[in-house]
Design an enzyme around this catalytic site. Structure first.
Site, PDB file in Angstrom:
ATOM      1  N   LYS A  38       3.034  16.212  14.958  1.00  0.00           N
ATOM      2  CA  LYS A  38       3.432  14.937  14.351  1.00  0.00           C
ATOM      3  C   LYS A  38       4.805  15.099  13.713  1.00  0.00           C
ATOM      4  O   LYS A  38       5.017  15.991  12.901  1.00  0.00           O
ATOM      5  CB  LYS A  38       2.396  14.523  13.304  1.00  0.00           C
ATOM      6  CG  LYS A  38       1.015  14.299  13.918  1.00  0.00           C
ATOM      7  CD  LYS A  38      -0.055  14.077  12.874  1.00  0.00           C
ATOM      8  CE  LYS A  38      -0.360  15.330  12.087  1.00  0.00           C
ATOM      9  NZ  LYS A  38      -1.525  15.216  11.207  1.00  0.00           N
ATOM     10  N   THR A  70       1.198   7.093   1.505  1.00  0.00           N
ATOM     11  CA  THR A  70       0.853   7.732   2.780  1.00  0.00           C
ATOM     12  C   THR A  70      -0.259   8.765   2.613  1.00  0.00           C
ATOM     13  O   THR A  70      -0.445   9.622   3.464  1.00  0.00           O
ATOM     14  CB  THR A  70       2.081   8.426   3.395  1.00  0.00           C
ATOM     15  OG1 THR A  70       2.604   9.338   2.419  1.00  0.00           O
ATOM     16  CG2 THR A  70       3.152   7.430   3.807  1.00  0.00           C
ATOM     17  N   GLY A 101      -3.480  10.568   3.005  1.00  0.00           N
ATOM     18  CA  GLY A 101      -4.536  10.521   4.024  1.00  0.00           C
ATOM     19  C   GLY A 101      -4.056  10.156   5.415  1.00  0.00           C
ATOM     20  O   GLY A 101      -4.868   9.922   6.313  1.00  0.00           O
ATOM     21  N   THR A 102      -2.749  10.144   5.615  1.00  0.00           N
ATOM     22  CA  THR A 102      -2.201   9.770   6.926  1.00  0.00           C
ATOM     23  C   THR A 102      -2.726  10.683   8.043  1.00  0.00           C
ATOM     24  O   THR A 102      -3.123  10.221   9.112  1.00  0.00           O
ATOM     25  CB  THR A 102      -0.658   9.860   6.893  1.00  0.00           C
ATOM     26  OG1 THR A 102      -0.216   9.101   5.784  1.00  0.00           O
ATOM     27  CG2 THR A 102      -0.033   9.329   8.144  1.00  0.00           C
ATOM     28  N   GLY A 103      -2.712  11.993   7.779  1.00  0.00           N
ATOM     29  CA  GLY A 103      -3.139  12.961   8.802  1.00  0.00           C
ATOM     30  C   GLY A 103      -4.615  12.800   9.140  1.00  0.00           C
ATOM     31  O   GLY A 103      -5.005  12.835  10.315  1.00  0.00           O
ATOM     32  N   CYS A 104      -5.439  12.615   8.099  1.00  0.00           N
ATOM     33  CA  CYS A 104      -6.890  12.431   8.326  1.00  0.00           C
ATOM     34  C   CYS A 104      -7.126  11.176   9.144  1.00  0.00           C
ATOM     35  O   CYS A 104      -7.945  11.150  10.069  1.00  0.00           O
ATOM     36  CB  CYS A 104      -7.631  12.265   6.995  1.00  0.00           C
ATOM     37  SG  CYS A 104      -7.360  13.591   5.823  1.00  0.00           S
TER      38      CYS A 104
HETATM   39  O1  PXL Z   1      -4.843  14.865   4.343  1.00  0.00           O
HETATM   40  C1  PXL Z   1      -5.318  16.140   4.069  1.00  0.00           C
HETATM   41  C2  PXL Z   1      -6.605  16.130   3.312  1.00  0.00           C
HETATM   42  C3  PXL Z   1      -7.768  16.483   3.947  1.00  0.00           C
HETATM   43  N1  PXL Z   1      -8.974  16.506   3.328  1.00  0.00           N
HETATM   44  C4  PXL Z   1      -9.089  16.168   2.046  1.00  0.00           C
HETATM   45  C5  PXL Z   1      -7.963  15.777   1.361  1.00  0.00           C
HETATM   46  C6  PXL Z   1      -6.685  15.753   1.994  1.00  0.00           C
HETATM   47  C7  PXL Z   1      -5.496  15.342   1.281  1.00  0.00           C
HETATM   48  O2  PXL Z   1      -5.486  14.984   0.161  1.00  0.00           O
HETATM   49  O3  PXL Z   1      -8.095  15.407   0.097  1.00  0.00           O
HETATM   50  C8  PXL Z   1     -10.411  16.186   1.396  1.00  0.00           C
END
Ligand code: PXL
Length: 272
Positions: free
Chosen positions: A175, A206, A208-211
């Site tokens: 990404k 932003t 939590g964007t990756g999740c």
């Molecule tokens: O985005 C990465 C991530 C993954 N998992 C948990 C998170 C975060 C970012 O804050 O809290 C539980």
């Protein structure tokens, strides 16, 4: 009619923007029934991470067994695995699960920079989980940590993608959001290169964007989409979620992306 199912194996974000909360919201918005196996509980809000509490290994295995022995799943997403022992527990279970696509988001740090995994977990993720994954979804800092190289251009991203693919996953998406002038992502499966051009959106919201991106891919794979179209749909989903983030006004730090935005714009597309 039968619902498609997706399982997330990940950490909890009490603030609701990342982790399993983001995953289940995304699965729901994309019309997929979500289940979850918690690996860690974080005490977190939009301003930071205030504690990380790992779930005991037995509790992780019991959750996996409970979900898979009854409900089953059409795709699996793996997010935060905070330490080597958890990686090994999850890997030993998933090695026996055949034919279900796995999306691996190699989560390393939270938005504000707090580490979410121990140093030695990285090697274990690479060795034990990459070979099981249909796709891995590192951002640039994660791809740098995993390959040991500096990435400052699209050409560097391509070299890193080839190197990452050699660790055993079926495909790799890097990404590009951390490169200053582009939000272009690169997908490579050993045969095809796919460029996913992005539109850079200026917002501090932003978290939590990756999740969210990786769970959108998982939802689309659960519906039976091929990897390239799953990733293209997920890119649309995350672009809309980021574009709509400032409307939410959640918390005073890095707020979440807007998990409803795609629904508002496109309508509900379950079983499409
Ligand atoms: O985005 C990465 C991530 C993954 N998992 C948990 C998170 C975060 C970012 O804050 O809290 C539980």
């Amino acid at each position: 009619m039968k619902a498609y199912r997706a399982l997330t194996i990940a950490g909890s974000d009490s603030g609701g923007g990342a982790g399993i909360q983001a995953d289940i919201k995304t699965f729901t918005a994309l019309g997929v029934y979500g289940t979850s196996v918690l690996t860690s509980v974080t005490a977190q809000n939009t301003k930071g991470v205030f504690g990380i509490y790992d779930i005991p290994l037995e509790g992780i295995r019991k959750q996996l067994e409970a979900v898979m022995s009854d409900i089953g799943t059409d795709a699996i997403k793996i997010g935060m695995l905070s330490k080597k022992e958890i990686v090994k527990e999850v890997a030993s279970f998933l090695k026996e699960v055949k034919g279900i696509p796995i999306v691996l988001d190699p989560v390393m740090v939270a938005k504000g920079g707090s580490p979410l995994l121990a140093d030695d977990a990285n090697e274990a993720i690479k060795n034990e989980l990459f070979p099981l994954a249909a796709v891995i979804t590192p951002n640039i800092p994660e791809a740098e940590a995993l390959t040991g190289m500096n990435i400052s251009s699209i050409d560097d991203m391509k070299i890193a993608a080839e190197k990452l693919l050699s660790y055993g996953s079926q495909s790799v998406i890097i990404k590009g959001g951390h490169l200053t002038d582009t939000a272009e992502d690169i997908l490579y499966n050993g045969k095809q290169w796919v460029s996913l051009p992005g539109q850079r959106i200026e917002t501090k919201n932003t978290h939590g964007t990756g999740c969210t991106f990786s769970s959108a891919i998982t939802a689309e794979l659960a519906k039976g989409k091929e990897i390239i179209s799953a990733v293209e749909r997920a890119k649309q989903y995350i672009q809309m979620a980021i574009a709509g983030a400032d409307e939410l006004k959640i918390g005073s730090g890095h707020g979440p992306t807007n998990h409803w935005k795609y629904l508002q714009v496109k309508g509900f597309e379950a079983w499409s």
